[in-house]
Design a protein around this motif. Structure first.
Motif, short mmCIF file in Angstrom:
data_model
loop_
_atom_site.label_atom_id
_atom_site.label_comp_id
_atom_site.label_asym_id
_atom_site.label_seq_id
_atom_site.Cartn_x
_atom_site.Cartn_y
_atom_site.Cartn_z
N LEU A 5 0.84 -1.18 0.00
CA LEU A 5 0.00 0.00 0.00
C LEU A 5 0.88 1.24 0.00
O LEU A 5 1.18 1.82 1.03
CB LEU A 5 -0.94 -0.01 1.21
N ASP A 6 1.32 1.60 -1.16
CA ASP A 6 2.24 2.72 -1.31
C ASP A 6 1.68 3.68 -2.36
O ASP A 6 2.02 3.59 -3.54
CB ASP A 6 3.63 2.23 -1.72
N PRO A 7 0.80 4.61 -1.96
CA PRO A 7 0.20 5.51 -2.95
C PRO A 7 1.24 6.41 -3.61
O PRO A 7 0.99 6.95 -4.68
CB PRO A 7 -0.79 6.33 -2.12
N ALA A 10 2.09 5.92 -7.29
CA ALA A 10 1.10 6.21 -8.33
C ALA A 10 1.54 7.42 -9.15
O ALA A 10 1.99 8.42 -8.60
CB ALA A 10 -0.26 6.46 -7.69
N GLU A 15 -3.71 4.70 -11.46
CA GLU A 15 -2.79 4.02 -10.54
C GLU A 15 -3.12 4.36 -9.09
O GLU A 15 -3.03 3.51 -8.20
CB GLU A 15 -1.35 4.39 -10.87
N GLU A 19 -4.38 1.70 -6.10
CA GLU A 19 -3.89 1.64 -4.72
C GLU A 19 -5.04 1.78 -3.73
O GLU A 19 -5.05 1.15 -2.67
CB GLU A 19 -2.85 2.73 -4.48
N TRP A 93 -1.27 9.83 1.72
CA TRP A 93 -2.23 9.74 0.63
C TRP A 93 -2.55 11.12 0.06
O TRP A 93 -2.73 11.28 -1.15
CB TRP A 93 -3.51 9.05 1.12
N SER A 96 0.34 12.16 -2.20
CA SER A 96 0.30 11.38 -3.44
C SER A 96 -0.78 11.89 -4.38
O SER A 96 -0.56 12.04 -5.59
CB SER A 96 0.06 9.90 -3.12
#
Length: 263
Positions: A5-7, A10, A15, A19, A93, A96
């Motif tokens: 879980l690595d936004p 993206a 993408e 996520e 988040w 991102s």
């Protein structure tokens, strides 16, 4: 939180939403109804008026791919509904999403016109190449297209414009003309979004904004419908790759397309 879980990795809205789908699974896959209920609870606590609360279907759309103008406010509300009030996670988040929307905004900036830039003031040489190119573009194939590839500085755009102006000099004046600079090799931003280019092309062809489809494929279909039988000339300068170029190709008998790109 699992490393998957690595936004931050993206680069596009799709993408980011991929996520977000993983985050929903990580959070024990609550239903859209439950996520909506949590958002309503959080927004009520924050004092937001009920008229701003999202419908269940609107929340569900946050997990759909192909969205181009999502509500950042609602996407972050979905994240909070899934992770709770952990500000450290929400900050990751949020950062991102800002980066992704910045890329999307840059890609949506379109340089497209219903006229050609000025022809090169002095174009010499390449006589054989020009002759072969004119034969190809004049052939009665379904959607003749000429692709000019080469490294930066070799004169691809100059040649493309030279050819286009020569073709127009020999034709009736009402042939539709479309030109777009696609920024495929631009160092300071992403390539142009083909959906945004099509949106501009459709407006230039007389389509009002309320009749322009949201979906890329629907835009491409309407674009081809409007070009049918027109003998249009399209110049697509600095294409990034085949995927971004394909929706912009008319593929219609009588329409000519000149493309420039790097190898």
């Amino acid at each position: 939180m699992p490393q998957v879980l690595d936004p931050g990795k993206a680069r596009t809205i799709d993408e980011f939403i991929a996520e977000l789908r993983l985050l929903k699974a990580w959070a024990d896959n609550p239903s859209i109804t439950e996520i909506t209920r949590r958002i309503h609870r959080d927004w009520q606590r924050a004092g937001r008026p009920r008229g701003e609360w999202p419908a269940r279907s609107t929340v569900g759309n946050c997990f759909q791919l192909g969205r181009r103008r999502p509500s950042s406010d609602l996407l972050l509300a979905v994240v909070q509904a899934l992770v709770g009030a952990d500000e450290a996670i929400l900050s990751v988040w949020r950062q991102s999403l800002r980066a992704v929307l910045g890329e999307a905004e840059a890609a949506a900036r379109v340089s497209a016109y219903d006229r050609l830039p000025a022809a090169p003031s002095a174009f010499v040489g390449r006589t054989d190449l020009v002759a072969r190119a004119e034969v190809l573009l004049a052939s009665d194939q379904d959607g003749s297209a000429l692709s000019l590839e080469g490294m930066p500085g070799v004169g691809k755009t100059s040649l493309a414009l030279h050819l286009a102006h020569r073709l127009l000099a020999e034709e009736r004046s009402d042939v539709p003309i479309l030109f777009a600079h696609l920024r495929g090799s631009a160092p300071d931003g992403p390539p142009s979004d083909p959906a945004a280019v099509l949106g501009t092309f459709l407006r230039l062809l007389g389509t009002t904004g309320d009749r322009i489809p949201y979906d890329l494929d629907a835009r491409a279909a309407l674009y081809r419908q409007l070009l049918a039988g027109t003998g249009a000339l399209i110049v697509l300068d600095d294409a990034a790759d085949a995927e971004k170029l394909r929706p912009l190709l008319p593929g219609i008998r009588g329409c000519r397309t000149v493309i420039t790109s790097r190898p």
